[in-house]
Write a protein that holds these residues in place. Structure first.
Motif, PDB file in Angstrom:
ATOM      1  N   LEU A  85      -6.155  -7.858  22.511  1.00 14.54           N
ATOM      2  CA  LEU A  85      -6.831  -7.713  23.792  1.00 14.54           C
ATOM      3  C   LEU A  85      -6.290  -6.558  24.631  1.00 14.54           C
ATOM      4  CD1 LEU A  85      -7.247 -11.442  24.876  1.00 14.54           C
ATOM      5  CD2 LEU A  85      -9.072  -9.859  24.259  1.00 14.54           C
ATOM      6  N   LEU A  86      -5.016  -6.274  24.530  1.00 12.72           N
ATOM      7  CA  LEU A  86      -4.427  -5.229  25.361  1.00 12.72           C
ATOM      8  C   LEU A  86      -4.494  -3.849  24.736  1.00 12.72           C
ATOM      9  CD1 LEU A  86      -1.244  -7.023  26.793  1.00 12.72           C
ATOM     10  CD2 LEU A  86      -3.498  -6.741  27.853  1.00 12.72           C
ATOM     11  N   LYS A  87      -4.443  -3.781  23.416  1.00 14.98           N
ATOM     12  CA  LYS A  87      -4.392  -2.485  22.742  1.00 14.98           C
ATOM     13  C   LYS A  87      -5.637  -2.182  21.910  1.00 14.98           C
ATOM     14  CE  LYS A  87       0.638  -2.885  22.281  1.00 14.98           C
ATOM     15  NZ  LYS A  87       1.771  -2.949  21.318  1.00 14.98           N
ATOM     16  N   GLY A  88      -6.460  -3.178  21.661  1.00 14.38           N
ATOM     17  CA  GLY A  88      -7.600  -2.997  20.770  1.00 14.38           C
ATOM     18  C   GLY A  88      -8.780  -2.304  21.423  1.00 14.38           C
ATOM     19  N   ASP A  89      -9.716  -1.868  20.600  1.00 13.54           N
ATOM     20  CA  ASP A  89     -10.915  -1.196  21.050  1.00 13.54           C
ATOM     21  C   ASP A  89     -11.808  -2.165  21.826  1.00 13.54           C
ATOM     22  OD1 ASP A  89     -12.808   1.158  20.839  1.00 13.54           O
ATOM     23  OD2 ASP A  89     -14.028  -0.413  19.913  1.00 13.54           O
ATOM     24  N   LEU A  90     -12.252  -1.753  23.013  1.00 15.08           N
ATOM     25  CA  LEU A  90     -13.065  -2.633  23.836  1.00 15.08           C
ATOM     26  C   LEU A  90     -14.399  -2.976  23.181  1.00 15.08           C
ATOM     27  CD1 LEU A  90     -12.492  -1.354  27.491  1.00 15.08           C
ATOM     28  CD2 LEU A  90     -11.949  -3.618  26.576  1.00 15.08           C
ATOM     29  N   GLU A  91     -14.932  -2.064  22.391  1.00 14.06           N
ATOM     30  CA  GLU A  91     -16.193  -2.350  21.715  1.00 14.06           C
ATOM     31  C   GLU A  91     -16.028  -3.475  20.696  1.00 14.06           C
ATOM     32  OE1 GLU A  91     -19.277  -1.284  22.441  1.00 14.06           O
ATOM     33  OE2 GLU A  91     -18.223  -0.440  24.172  1.00 14.06           O
ATOM     34  N   ALA A  92     -14.887  -3.530  20.029  1.00 14.73           N
ATOM     35  CA  ALA A  92     -14.621  -4.618  19.089  1.00 14.73           C
ATOM     36  C   ALA A  92     -14.482  -5.944  19.835  1.00 14.73           C
ATOM     37  CB  ALA A  92     -13.361  -4.322  18.280  1.00 14.73           C
ATOM     38  N   ILE A  93     -13.849  -5.880  21.002  1.00 15.40           N
ATOM     39  CA  ILE A  93     -13.714  -7.095  21.815  1.00 15.40           C
ATOM     40  C   ILE A  93     -15.091  -7.569  22.278  1.00 15.40           C
ATOM     41  CG2 ILE A  93     -12.760  -8.036  23.956  1.00 15.40           C
ATOM     42  CD1 ILE A  93     -10.432  -6.002  23.595  1.00 15.40           C
ATOM     43  N   ARG A  94     -15.931  -6.624  22.700  1.00 16.64           N
ATOM     44  CA  ARG A  94     -17.293  -6.989  23.110  1.00 16.64           C
ATOM     45  C   ARG A  94     -18.077  -7.586  21.943  1.00 16.64           C
ATOM     46  NH1 ARG A  94     -16.928  -1.946  26.093  1.00 16.64           N
ATOM     47  NH2 ARG A  94     -16.832  -2.398  28.327  1.00 16.64           N
ATOM     48  N   LEU A  95     -17.862  -7.060  20.738  1.00 15.30           N
ATOM     49  CA  LEU A  95     -18.560  -7.609  19.575  1.00 15.30           C
ATOM     50  C   LEU A  95     -18.206  -9.075  19.373  1.00 15.30           C
ATOM     51  CD1 LEU A  95     -20.269  -7.392  16.990  1.00 15.30           C
ATOM     52  CD2 LEU A  95     -18.217  -6.578  15.809  1.00 15.30           C
ATOM     53  N   GLU A  96     -16.933  -9.419  19.527  1.00 12.90           N
ATOM     54  CA  GLU A  96     -16.519 -10.818  19.373  1.00 12.90           C
ATOM     55  C   GLU A  96     -17.229 -11.704  20.405  1.00 12.90           C
ATOM     56  OE1 GLU A  96     -14.944 -11.697  16.820  1.00 12.90           O
ATOM     57  OE2 GLU A  96     -13.061 -10.631  16.483  1.00 12.90           O
ATOM     58  N   MET A  97     -17.271 -11.256  21.650  1.00  9.12           N
ATOM     59  CA  MET A  97     -17.929 -12.038  22.691  1.00  9.12           C
ATOM     60  C   MET A  97     -19.443 -12.064  22.485  1.00  9.12           C
ATOM     61  SD  MET A  97     -15.579 -13.356  24.548  1.00  9.12           S
ATOM     62  CE  MET A  97     -16.590 -13.983  25.884  1.00  9.12           C
ATOM     63  N   ASP A  98     -20.021 -10.930  22.097  1.00  8.85           N
ATOM     64  CA  ASP A  98     -21.464 -10.880  21.858  1.00  8.85           C
ATOM     65  C   ASP A  98     -21.873 -11.813  20.726  1.00  8.85           C
ATOM     66  OD1 ASP A  98     -21.985  -9.083  23.857  1.00  8.85           O
ATOM     67  OD2 ASP A  98     -22.012  -7.321  22.560  1.00  8.85           O
ATOM     68  N   THR A  99     -21.003 -11.961  19.744  1.00 12.56           N
ATOM     69  CA  THR A  99     -21.321 -12.819  18.602  1.00 12.56           C
ATOM     70  C   THR A  99     -21.080 -14.287  18.926  1.00 12.56           C
ATOM     71  OG1 THR A  99     -20.707 -11.036  17.090  1.00 12.56           O
ATOM     72  CG2 THR A  99     -20.883 -13.244  16.165  1.00 12.56           C
ATOM     73  N   HIS A 100     -19.839 -14.624  19.236  1.00 13.46           N
ATOM     74  CA  HIS A 100     -19.464 -16.033  19.353  1.00 13.46           C
ATOM     75  C   HIS A 100     -19.977 -16.692  20.629  1.00 13.46           C
ATOM     76  CE1 HIS A 100     -16.948 -15.871  15.805  1.00 13.46           C
ATOM     77  NE2 HIS A 100     -16.438 -14.740  16.259  1.00 13.46           N
ATOM     78  N   PHE A 101     -19.989 -15.951  21.733  1.00 12.92           N
ATOM     79  CA  PHE A 101     -20.441 -16.551  22.990  1.00 12.92           C
ATOM     80  C   PHE A 101     -21.910 -16.237  23.271  1.00 12.92           C
ATOM     81  CE2 PHE A 101     -21.136 -16.546  27.579  1.00 12.92           C
ATOM     82  CZ  PHE A 101     -20.796 -17.858  27.881  1.00 12.92           C
ATOM     83  N   PHE A 102     -22.220 -14.975  23.551  1.00 10.31           N
ATOM     84  CA  PHE A 102     -23.589 -14.629  23.930  1.00 10.31           C
ATOM     85  C   PHE A 102     -24.582 -14.861  22.791  1.00 10.31           C
ATOM     86  CE2 PHE A 102     -21.153 -12.055  27.024  1.00 10.31           C
ATOM     87  CZ  PHE A 102     -21.707 -12.560  28.190  1.00 10.31           C
ATOM     88  N   GLY A 103     -24.184 -14.533  21.570  1.00  8.67           N
ATOM     89  CA  GLY A 103     -25.084 -14.728  20.445  1.00  8.67           C
ATOM     90  C   GLY A 103     -25.394 -16.190  20.208  1.00  8.67           C
ATOM     91  N   THR A 104     -24.352 -17.020  20.172  1.00 13.08           N
ATOM     92  CA  THR A 104     -24.558 -18.456  19.975  1.00 13.08           C
ATOM     93  C   THR A 104     -25.373 -19.045  21.114  1.00 13.08           C
ATOM     94  OG1 THR A 104     -22.497 -18.679  18.729  1.00 13.08           O
ATOM     95  CG2 THR A 104     -23.374 -20.678  19.728  1.00 13.08           C
ATOM     96  N   LEU A 105     -25.076 -18.634  22.339  1.00 13.66           N
ATOM     97  CA  LEU A 105     -25.826 -19.145  23.487  1.00 13.66           C
ATOM     98  C   LEU A 105     -27.288 -18.737  23.412  1.00 13.66           C
ATOM     99  CD1 LEU A 105     -25.967 -20.572  26.219  1.00 13.66           C
ATOM    100  CD2 LEU A 105     -25.206 -18.429  27.283  1.00 13.66           C
ATOM    101  N   SER A 106     -27.565 -17.510  22.994  1.00  8.56           N
ATOM    102  CA  SER A 106     -28.955 -17.060  22.922  1.00  8.56           C
ATOM    103  C   SER A 106     -29.736 -17.848  21.882  1.00  8.56           C
ATOM    104  CB  SER A 106     -29.022 -15.561  22.619  1.00  8.56           C
ATOM    105  OG  SER A 106     -28.604 -15.281  21.297  1.00  8.56           O
ATOM    106  N   VAL A 107     -29.087 -18.221  20.781  1.00 11.68           N
ATOM    107  CA  VAL A 107     -29.758 -19.039  19.766  1.00 11.68           C
ATOM    108  C   VAL A 107     -30.061 -20.430  20.323  1.00 11.68           C
ATOM    109  CG1 VAL A 107     -29.514 -20.104  17.494  1.00 11.68           C
ATOM    110  CG2 VAL A 107     -28.776 -17.748  17.837  1.00 11.68           C
ATOM    111  N   ILE A 108     -29.105 -20.992  21.028  1.00 12.61           N
ATOM    112  CA  ILE A 108     -29.329 -22.309  21.634  1.00 12.61           C
ATOM    113  C   ILE A 108     -30.477 -22.249  22.633  1.00 12.61           C
ATOM    114  CG2 ILE A 108     -28.325 -24.049  23.178  1.00 12.61           C
ATOM    115  CD1 ILE A 108     -25.610 -23.464  21.856  1.00 12.61           C
ATOM    116  N   ARG A 109     -30.477 -21.239  23.478  1.00 13.93           N
ATOM    117  CA  ARG A 109     -31.532 -21.109  24.488  1.00 13.93           C
ATOM    118  C   ARG A 109     -32.909 -20.935  23.846  1.00 13.93           C
ATOM    119  NH1 ARG A 109     -29.637 -18.553  29.790  1.00 13.93           N
ATOM    120  NH2 ARG A 109     -31.531 -17.294  29.628  1.00 13.93           N
ATOM    121  N   ALA A 110     -32.948 -20.265  22.697  1.00 13.91           N
ATOM    122  CA  ALA A 110     -34.224 -20.033  22.022  1.00 13.91           C
ATOM    123  C   ALA A 110     -34.740 -21.272  21.313  1.00 13.91           C
ATOM    124  CB  ALA A 110     -34.084 -18.877  21.031  1.00 13.91           C
TER     125      ALA A 110
END
Length: 238
Positions: A85-110
């Protein structure tokens, strides 16, 4: 939840744990849509391949229209970038959140409106023992799984009003492609798939599949000192 006769969608069903989940559901008499970004990679005999990229709203909407008859949704698709989280690429961090949180939530909402119209059903979110503890080297994954756990708890109460039960599966490392570099003990994904589906048939809200997860769950009551004993104690000199 009766698996025999149910219609299920498993995301990320083309490999790893998702493939074992799809196979276990089919063996128990369910109809299974197997979601994958490339449906040609789905090699689960008897499953119905569905193009599904959970990070793409258009793909999620199309899959929802195609598989609108489901009564069981298993959110398994994930990513693992191994990012600090402190040294890694922010885009990779966003990918994790986009997949596990936002992606899963979007499937549930759909899919939740379809499930409600079908008379209700069950959603299983594949979480992790790392929902409950974090390691710096994979902090992005841990944070995303923790967010997914919190989201699971939040939508559980809301969807109960629509006769949709929301469950979470907690498990440590499994012997899949995603953990190929892990040298420690790993569970058999086929065995964990059986535990997960057994838990759904028992209408469990929280399915804790291995000893690692049970140990961490018990440690939550002990707070930071229990989960992170390596940290300095209160009042200790540094």
């Amino acid at each position: 939840m009766k698996i025999a006769g149910a219609t299920a969608l498993v995301t990320g069903a083309n490999r790893g744990f998702g493939r074992h989940l799809a196979g276990e559901l089919l063996a128990r008499g369910a109809t299974v849509y197997a979601g994958a970004r490339n449906p040609d990679t789905v090699k689960v005999p008897g499953a119905i391949p569905v193009a599904l990229d959970i990070t793409d709203p258009a793909s999620v909407a199309a899959a929802s229209a195609l598989a609108g008859d489901i009564t069981l949704l298993i959110n398994n698709a994930g990513s693992s970038t191994g990012t600090d989280l402190l040294k890694g690429d922010l885009e990779a961090i966003r990918l994790e959140m986009d997949t596990h949180f936002f992606g899963t939530l979007s499937v549930i909402r759909a899919f939740a409106p379809n499930m409600s119209a079908n008379g209700g059903g069950t959603i299983l979110n594949v979480l992790s023992a790392l929902s409950w503890i974090s390691f710096p080297g994979i902090g992005a994954y841990c944070a995303a799984k923790s967010a997914e756990w919190s989201m699971t708890n939040a939508v559980r109460e809301q969807l109960a009003e629509q006769d949709i039960r929301v469950a979470g599966l907690h498990v440590g490392y499994m012997d899949t492609d995603m953990t190929a570099r892990v040298t420690g003990p790993k569970s058999d994904p086929a065995a964990v798939a059986r535990i997960a589906i057994d838990g759904l048939e028992q209408d469990l809200y929280e399915i804790v599949a291995d000893e690692v997860s049970r140990h961490l769950q018990a440690g939550l009551a002990g707070g930071v000192a229990s989960l992170y004993p390596q940290l300095p104690t209160v009042g200790a000199s540094t």
